[in-house]
Design an enzyme around this catalytic site. Structure first.
Site, mmCIF file in Angstrom:
data_model
loop_
_atom_site.group_PDB
_atom_site.id
_atom_site.type_symbol
_atom_site.label_atom_id
_atom_site.label_comp_id
_atom_site.label_asym_id
_atom_site.label_seq_id
_atom_site.Cartn_x
_atom_site.Cartn_y
_atom_site.Cartn_z
ATOM 1 N N LYS A 116 0.862 -1.181 0.000
ATOM 2 C CA LYS A 116 0.000 0.000 0.000
ATOM 3 C C LYS A 116 0.899 1.232 0.000
ATOM 4 C CE LYS A 116 -4.122 1.667 2.380
ATOM 5 N NZ LYS A 116 -3.708 3.063 2.349
ATOM 6 N N ARG A 137 -9.189 11.692 -6.311
ATOM 7 C CA ARG A 137 -10.303 10.918 -5.792
ATOM 8 C C ARG A 137 -11.472 11.834 -5.371
ATOM 9 N NH1 ARG A 137 -10.684 6.153 -2.677
ATOM 10 N NH2 ARG A 137 -8.466 6.113 -2.204
ATOM 11 N N LYS A 285 -6.279 -8.486 -1.991
ATOM 12 C CA LYS A 285 -7.448 -8.521 -2.868
ATOM 13 C C LYS A 285 -7.776 -9.959 -3.227
ATOM 14 C CE LYS A 285 -6.216 -4.137 -5.059
ATOM 15 N NZ LYS A 285 -5.514 -3.524 -6.192
#
Ligand SMILES: [Zn+2]
Length: 661
Positions: A116, A137, A285
Site C-alpha cells: 500500500k 479521488r 485482494k
C-alpha cells in the site's frame, strides 16, 4: 535535405538521452546530471519540436514540463466511484475478512497481495491510445481534473498501444529522496517543510502551475484497470498493465491462504524502511475478477479487498521540555521530552533533536505541538512544528553555556554543528563511554547496565573502561540490590569479554566516527589494534568505507597518550587485541599473510581479498615483518618499496591465481 536529416537525428538523440537520464533518476534513484543540464536538453528539444513539428513525438519528454498555470481545477465525475478500501490493524481482523469471503462464496479463494503506497490515489482515462483525463479521488464520486499535472509525471505513459477507452487507477507518490530534497529547498527559502511524502505529494498535485508540479518529480504506481474485457485475475490485470507500459510495483504476489497473506504483511512491516518510498500497509485482494464481481461493494468499499495498515510512524504531540544529554565524546545532544504518545506500536516520551542547528532549522520551541516520526530508528525524531497552534507562550530553546553534568564551559568547534563538553573526565562522558564499551555490539558484557555503571562511576570505583577488569565481587556486593550471586556473575561476565573478536574491540574503544561497519572494515584490513595504531593516515583514508574524516579521527585517538595508556592497561588485563586466526585448519592459505598494492587485471582488490580470505589467508593493508607476500598489480604504491626493504616476497596477480587454484 541533409540539414533536415541532421536535425531529425539530433532530435532522436535527445529523446534517447533524456529517456536515459529519466531512467537513471526515476528507476534507479541515481541522478547522473544536474537539473540545469537536464533543463538545457529539454529546452533544446522543445525548441526543435516547435520548428520541426514533423519530427516530434507524442510521448516526447517535453510534454512533461507542464503547460500554462490555471485559475482553478474543474470538477470531474468518476465513471466508476473511487471507493476506499477497508482498513484493518491486526491479524484477527484479517482472519475475519477471510471468513466473510468464505461465507459469501461458500469456498476458499486465492488472494493477491500488493504494497500500500503512501501517496495520493488518482484515476487516469485513455482514449484512442492517448491520456485524456487525470482526476483526484475527491469524495469518491467527484474529483478534481488534474490532467495537466499528472502529465508531468514521467512514470505515467502519455500514449498506450491500445485504442479502446479504458481507465487505470494508481497511487501518485514522492520518493524519500525527492521529499528530502524538496524540504531542504523549502527550509532554505524560509518556507514550511512538509510533514511527510504523502502531504508533499498531495500539496504538489494541488499546485495550479503544472511547471511547478513538474519540478516536484512525482512518481506513480498503477494498481488497477478497467478494460472492455478484463483479464481473469488481479495478477493478470497488473501484468497486462505492465505490458502496456505502466509502472507496477515489483513487490506483489499471490497467496493461497490468509495465513500466507499475514506472513507477507509481517515481512513488509519490518522491511518497509528498506524501500526508497513510503508504504503504510499491504492491500489484500481476492485474485479472481469474477469472484470480485460476485462479492461486489458496500456503499463505502469493495467487499473483495482489505488493507492491513502498519502502525503509524508519525504522530502529533506536545514538547514539554528540552533537556541536554552529554554523549561519550562530550557532544551535547538536545532531547525533547514529549507528552507521551502512541507511535509505531510503542509509547514514546522522548524524541531526538540532533543538535542546536536542527532546533533552529525546525524552529522548535518548548510548548510547541509537533510531528514526531519513528522510521526504523530506536529514538523517534521531531520532523515538523505545527505553528498554527502556537499561543505565544512557547519558550525559546537556548544552547547551554555550561555542561549540565560537570559545569565545564561548553565549546563549539568551528567546523562542527555540535556543542561539546571539553572535559574528558566529565562523569557523564565516562558513563556513556563505559556504557558503549559494555554494549552488545561492543564487548557484550551482560548485566552491566546504566544503573550499575552510574553507581560505579559516582563512587569512584571506575574512571575508565580498563578499570572494569579490576573490579572484584566484594566491591559490587556493596551496591544496592546486588547480591553475592549476581556480583560474582557480573565479574565473570566482565572477565569473559576478554576474548572478544577484534572488530568488537575496535568498536568498543569508542573512536569518533568509527561505528559498527567501520570497525568491521578495519578488522578486515588489519590484524591487530597495534597495526591500526601504526597505520598512517593516508593508508587509512584509502580504505574503502573509511575515508579521510574517520582516518583523521583514528589518528587523533591513537595520538592521545591517555588512550595509548588505556590500551596498554587493557592488554595487561589480558584482553585480546589481535585478530584470532580464522579457519586455521581447513584453509589452503591458512596463516599466510598477504598485502595487495596497485591495480589488478582480473579482480578488484576487494574481490581478491575475499578470495584469499575464503582460503584462510590474512590480508592486511600494512606491510610488516610478518607479511609473507606482497601482490603487486599495475602502478604499485610505496608498499612495493617497503616490501623490498623488508625483503618480503613480491608476486604477480597470475602467481597468486596459481596459488589459489
Ligand atoms: Zn561535562
Amino acid at each position: 535535405m541533409e540539414e533536415k536529416e541532421k536535425i531529425k537525428k539530433r532530435m532522436n538523440d535527445l529523446y534517447k538521452l533524456i529517456n536515459y537520464y529519466d531512467q537513471k533518476y526515476y528507476i534507479e534513484n541515481n541522478p547522473v546530471i544536474s537539473d540545469e543540464e537536464y533543463d538545457r536538453l529539454i529546452h533544446e528539444l522543445s525548441a526543435l519540436e516547435e520548428k520541426y513539428p514533423e519530427f516530434s513525438r507524442q510521448d516526447s519528454p517535453t510534454k512533461r514540463i507542464g503547460g500554462k498555470p490555471i485559475e482553478e481545477f474543474k470538477s470531474v465525475k468518476h465513471e466508476r466511484p473511487m471507493l476506499s478500501i477497508d482498513n484493518t490493524y491486526n491479524e484477527e481482523e484479517l482472519r475475519e475478512f477471510d471468513r466473510r469471503i468464505k461465507r459469501a462464496l461458500g469456498r476458499a479463494v486465492e488472494y493477491f497481495l500488493e504494497l500500500k503506497i503512501d501517496g495520493v490515489a488518482v484515476s487516469l482515462v485513455y482514449e484512442r491510445g492517448l491520456l485524456t483525463k487525470g482526476a483526484s479521488r475527491g469524495d469518491g464520486f467527484i474529483g478534481d481534473d488534474i490532467t495537466e499535472n499528472v502529465k508531468t509525471i514521467r512514470d505515467i505513459p502519455l500514449i498506450t498501444p491500445i485504442n479502446e477507452k479504458f481507465e487505470v487507477r494508481g497511487e501518485v507518490y514522492m520518493s524519500k529522496f525527492d521529499f528530502e530534497r524538496l524540504n531542504r529547498e523549502k527550509t532554505n527559502l524560509g518556507e514550511e517543510p512538509f510533514a511527510n511524502p504523502r502531504n508533499a505529494t498531495a500539496g504538489s498535485l494541488k499546485l495550479l502551475n503544472p511547471k511547478e508540479v513538474a519540478k516536484r518529480r512525482l512518481r506513480f504506481f498503477v494498481y488497477g484497470g478497467f478494460f472492455e474485457k478484463n483479464p481473469p485475475t488481479q495478477e493478470e490485470v497488473l501484468e497486462f498493465l505492465k505490458n502496456l507500459g505502466f509502472p507496477v510495483n515489483p513487490v506483489r504476489r499471490k497467496a493461497r491462504s490468509i495465513e500466507e497473506a499475514i506472513e507477507f504483511c509481517k515481512e513488509w512491516e519490518i522491511k518497509r524502511n528498506q524501500l526508497t518510498y513510503s508504504i503504510d500497509g499491504v492491500v489484500i485482494k481476492v485474485n479472481s475478477i469474477r469472484d470480485q464481481e460476485i462479492l461486489g461493494y458496500t456503499s463505502k468499499s469493495p467487499r473483495w479487498a482489505v488493507a492491513y495498515k502498519f502502525p503509524a510512524e508519525q504522530a502529533t504531540t506536545t514538547i514539554k521540555d528540552v533537556i541536554v544529554q552529554v554523549g561519550r565524546t562530550g557532544t551535547l545532544t538536545p532531547v525533547a521530552i514529549l507528552e507521551p504518545v502512541h507511535l509505531a506500536g510503542t509509547t514514546v516520551s522522548r524524541a531526538s533533536l540532533h543538535n542546536f542547528d536542527e532546533i533552529a532549522r525546525l524552529d522548535v520551541k518548548i510548548g510547541d505541538r509537533v510531528f514526531v516520526e519513528k522510521a526504523g530508528e530506536i529514538i523517534p525524531k521531531v520532523v515538523k512544528v505545527i505553528k498554527e497552534t502556537r499561543t505565544g507562550k512557547e519558550k525559546e530553546v537556548i544552547p547551554p553555556e555550561k555542561c549540565p553534568e560537570c559545569g565545564s564551559n561548553v565549546v563549539k568547534d568551528a567546523d562542527e554543528v555540535a556543542y561539546r563538553c571539553p572535559n574528558v573526565s566529565c562523569p557523564a562522558q565516562i558513563k556513556e563511554r563505559i556504557l558503549h564499551f559494555a554494549s552488545r555490539r561492543a564487548m557484550n558484557i551482560q548485566g552491566l547496565g546504566e544503573k550499575i555503571i552510574n553507581v560505579l562511576v559516582d563512587r569512584g570505583l571506575v574512571k575508565d573502561y580498563a578499570d572494569l577488569y579490576s573490579i572484584n565481587p566484594e566491591q559490587l556486593e556493596r551496591i544496592e540490590r546486588m547480591g553475592k550471586v549476581s556480583s560474582r556473575k557480573l565479574v565473570e561476565n566482565i572477565q569473559a569479554s576478554k576474548n572478544i573478536p577484534l572488530q568488537n574491540l575496535i568498536y568498543a574503544l569508542g573512536i569518533r566516527y568509527i561505528g559498527e561497519r567501520a570497525s568491521e572494515v578495519l578488522a578486515e584490513n588489519f590484524t591487530s589494534i597495534d597495526e591500526i595504531k601504526d597505520a598512517d593516515e593516508k593508508t587509512l583514508a584509502n580504505i574503502n568505507e573509511i575515508g579521510p574524516v574517520a582516518a583523521r579521527s583514528i589518528k587523533e585517538f591513537f595520538n592521545n597518550p591517555r588512550n595509548l595508556e588505556l590500551i596498554q592497561r587493557l592488554k595487561r588485563a589480558g584482553i585480546t587485541t589481535e585478530q584470532k586466526e580464522l579457519t586455521r585448519s581447513e584453509g589452503k592459505l591458512s596463516g599466510i599473510k598477504f598485502v595487495i598494492t596497485g591495480t589488478l587485471k582480473n579482480y578488484t582488490r576487494e574481490e581478491m581479498k575475499t578470495q584469499l580470505k575464503r582460503l584462510g589467508a590474512r590480508v592486511s593493508e600494512n606491510i610488516s615483518k610478518d607479511t609473507n607476500f606482497l601482490i603487486a598489480g599495475e602502478n604499485p604504491g610505496t608498499k612495493l618499496e617497503r616490501a623490498k626493504k623488508l625483503g618480503i616476497k613480491i608476486i604477480s596477480e597470475d602467481e597468486v591465481l596459481k596459488m589459489i587454484q
